[in-house]
Design a protein around this motif. Sequence first.
Motif, mmCIF file in Angstrom:
data_model
loop_
_atom_site.group_PDB
_atom_site.id
_atom_site.type_symbol
_atom_site.label_atom_id
_atom_site.label_comp_id
_atom_site.label_asym_id
_atom_site.label_seq_id
_atom_site.Cartn_x
_atom_site.Cartn_y
_atom_site.Cartn_z
ATOM 1 N N TYR A 1 -20.604 -42.263 -17.953
ATOM 2 C CA TYR A 1 -21.681 -41.918 -18.876
ATOM 3 C C TYR A 1 -22.360 -40.614 -18.458
ATOM 4 N N ASP A 2 -22.631 -40.483 -17.160
ATOM 5 C CA ASP A 2 -23.307 -39.279 -16.660
ATOM 6 C C ASP A 2 -22.423 -38.042 -16.795
ATOM 7 N N VAL A 3 -21.134 -38.206 -16.590
ATOM 8 C CA VAL A 3 -20.202 -37.089 -16.701
ATOM 9 C C VAL A 3 -20.300 -36.445 -18.080
ATOM 10 N N ILE A 4 -20.615 -37.247 -19.080
ATOM 11 C CA ILE A 4 -20.734 -36.739 -20.450
ATOM 12 C C ILE A 4 -22.168 -36.318 -20.762
ATOM 13 N N ASN A 5 -23.115 -37.214 -20.532
ATOM 14 C CA ASN A 5 -24.500 -36.959 -20.931
ATOM 15 C C ASN A 5 -25.161 -35.832 -20.153
ATOM 16 N N HIS B 1 -16.442 -34.210 -13.710
ATOM 17 C CA HIS B 1 -17.491 -33.260 -14.094
ATOM 18 C C HIS B 1 -16.886 -31.884 -14.363
ATOM 19 N N MET B 2 -16.001 -31.440 -13.475
ATOM 20 C CA MET B 2 -15.364 -30.137 -13.645
ATOM 21 C C MET B 2 -14.501 -30.106 -14.901
ATOM 22 N N ALA B 3 -13.825 -31.211 -15.186
ATOM 23 C CA ALA B 3 -12.987 -31.276 -16.384
ATOM 24 C C ALA B 3 -13.824 -31.139 -17.649
ATOM 25 N N VAL B 4 -14.932 -31.872 -17.697
ATOM 26 C CA VAL B 4 -15.806 -31.799 -18.874
ATOM 27 C C VAL B 4 -16.398 -30.400 -19.017
ATOM 28 N N LEU B 5 -16.824 -29.813 -17.911
ATOM 29 C CA LEU B 5 -17.432 -28.479 -17.955
ATOM 30 C C LEU B 5 -16.447 -27.394 -18.381
ATOM 31 N N THR B 6 -15.200 -27.499 -17.946
ATOM 32 C CA THR B 6 -14.237 -26.424 -18.192
ATOM 33 C C THR B 6 -13.435 -26.600 -19.475
ATOM 34 N N GLN B 7 -13.240 -27.838 -19.931
ATOM 35 C CA GLN B 7 -12.344 -28.067 -21.054
ATOM 36 C C GLN B 7 -13.074 -28.412 -22.347
ATOM 37 N N THR B 8 -14.389 -28.617 -22.277
ATOM 38 C CA THR B 8 -15.174 -28.911 -23.473
ATOM 39 C C THR B 8 -16.401 -28.018 -23.503
ATOM 40 N N ASN B 9 -17.088 -28.016 -24.622
ATOM 41 C CA ASN B 9 -18.296 -27.212 -24.804
ATOM 42 C C ASN B 9 -19.479 -28.112 -25.131
ATOM 43 N N PRO B 10 -20.722 -27.654 -24.867
ATOM 44 C CA PRO B 10 -21.897 -28.441 -25.242
ATOM 45 C C PRO B 10 -21.812 -28.864 -26.704
ATOM 46 N N GLY B 11 -22.125 -30.136 -26.945
ATOM 47 C CA GLY B 11 -22.046 -30.680 -28.294
ATOM 48 C C GLY B 11 -20.723 -31.323 -28.634
ATOM 49 N N ASP B 12 -19.681 -31.046 -27.841
ATOM 50 C CA ASP B 12 -18.381 -31.675 -28.089
ATOM 51 C C ASP B 12 -18.448 -33.180 -27.860
ATOM 52 N N LYS B 13 -17.644 -33.901 -28.596
ATOM 53 C CA LYS B 13 -17.584 -35.355 -28.445
ATOM 54 C C LYS B 13 -16.567 -35.727 -27.366
ATOM 55 N N VAL B 14 -17.003 -36.588 -26.444
ATOM 56 C CA VAL B 14 -16.124 -37.091 -25.386
ATOM 57 C C VAL B 14 -16.171 -38.612 -25.428
ATOM 58 N N LEU B 15 -15.006 -39.240 -25.471
ATOM 59 C CA LEU B 15 -14.907 -40.683 -25.687
ATOM 60 C C LEU B 15 -14.572 -41.431 -24.405
ATOM 61 N N ILE B 16 -15.195 -42.614 -24.257
ATOM 62 C CA ILE B 16 -14.865 -43.541 -23.178
ATOM 63 C C ILE B 16 -14.674 -44.932 -23.768
ATOM 64 N N GLN B 17 -13.921 -45.776 -23.066
ATOM 65 C CA GLN B 17 -13.669 -47.149 -23.524
ATOM 66 C C GLN B 17 -14.526 -48.110 -22.716
ATOM 67 N N THR B 18 -15.450 -48.733 -23.376
ATOM 68 C CA THR B 18 -16.460 -49.560 -22.717
ATOM 69 C C THR B 18 -16.140 -51.041 -22.840
ATOM 70 N N PRO B 19 -16.590 -51.848 -21.836
ATOM 71 C CA PRO B 19 -17.390 -51.501 -20.653
ATOM 72 C C PRO B 19 -16.557 -50.694 -19.657
ATOM 73 N N VAL B 20 -17.216 -49.784 -18.945
ATOM 74 C CA VAL B 20 -16.447 -48.916 -18.065
ATOM 75 C C VAL B 20 -17.316 -48.430 -16.912
ATOM 76 N N TYR B 21 -16.675 -47.912 -15.893
ATOM 77 C CA TYR B 21 -17.307 -47.411 -14.675
ATOM 78 C C TYR B 21 -18.537 -46.554 -15.007
#
Length: 395
Positions: free
Chosen positions: A124-128, A100-120
């Motif tokens: 999903y919440d960390v991004i959405n 959560h801290m990584a997403v908040l500090t290193q990206t901005n609202p609207g930025d695309k963040v990728l995960i490889q699914t199926p996954v933990y």
Amino acid sequence: MTLFEALPNRKKTRSYKWDMVEKLYGSQDIQPMWVADMDLPIASPIKQALHERVDHAIFGYTFTDAHVNQVIQQWLSTQHDWEIDTDWIIYSPGVIPTLHMAVLTQTNPGDKVLIQTPVYPPFYDVINNHDRKLVTNSLIEQDGYYTMDFEDLEEKFRQGVKAFILCNPHNPVGRVWTEKELKKIALLCDQYDVLLFSDEIHADLTFDEAKHIPISSLNESTNNRTITCMSPTKTFNLAGLQISYAIVPNKAMRRAMTQMLHKYGLHMLNTLGITALEAAYHEGKEWLNELLDLLTVNRDFVIDAFKDCKQIKATKPEGTYLIWLDCRGMNRTHNEIKRFMQEEAKVGLNDGMTFGTEGKGFMRINIASPTSYVQQGVNKILEALDNSEERRLKT
């Protein structure tokens, strides 16, 4: 009796795995094999260190010092051939808070963040939850073996992905990504300027045929763009003590992470968690070796048990203590598969759909328990399949 032979009684201990069974599965008559913690006692040196800390009888504010940092540094060096600077270490209560801290500090609202699914599922919440745009790169499954779709990955990167949350070893499919695969990822991240948030919490839990390689260790460029999330909690069954750490070589990224942890009041750690981490990494290696022996026996039993089963196939993991069960051969809807496991087999597994749409027709089983307990659960599934087939033939 060996260390891991007896099943500990975890009922009425506020165990999420055991004491939430009726609420989640509708009955107490369910064998829990879901939450990713172990039905196994912790290592004696950790237990002794915790007893000594409790006997001190004072639990004021506690900090991590140079010795704790050095213990982590030594562990990563001996376990993973990764030489780090202790200044790179930052602490948090868990890998998910760190992400959560990584997403908040290193990206901005609207930025695309990728995960490889199926996954933990928490990925999903960390991004959405932070108004980032979720991008998925589905893993390719062929005959029970998963690989990365690098062509699709590069296309997604080309379309402007800001960060990639890597899961290695992968939960739930159990892959330990090879050096060749990791180098491809690193090259693409460098080419398209994509940040890497690497969840490596299962790093110590790999089987003999695989070797975990921290992606940050590959080269200087990758090291400079990666936040690596680790913890002793999965390795040593310490999840309830809530302590983890991140390796952040990039000074600007590390400063931003540290400031955000302070902002949200997540910088003061659990006193007993610090004690357990230090003891685990300093004196837990013998216990870990015994655990890996047990997990190998359990894994091989599960794979062999389903080998000739036409309805369920077990994906052989290279790491973690989790096995991905392909139940598509049952020829039932996903909800019917869930009901079968709960009502007929009477085992509590993780719903594959919670890991993403690619999990339709799959379930996840936890094998970090005494072998007899794992055998009991698997045999209940196989017996229920036989009974179901007998009923079908009679109608």
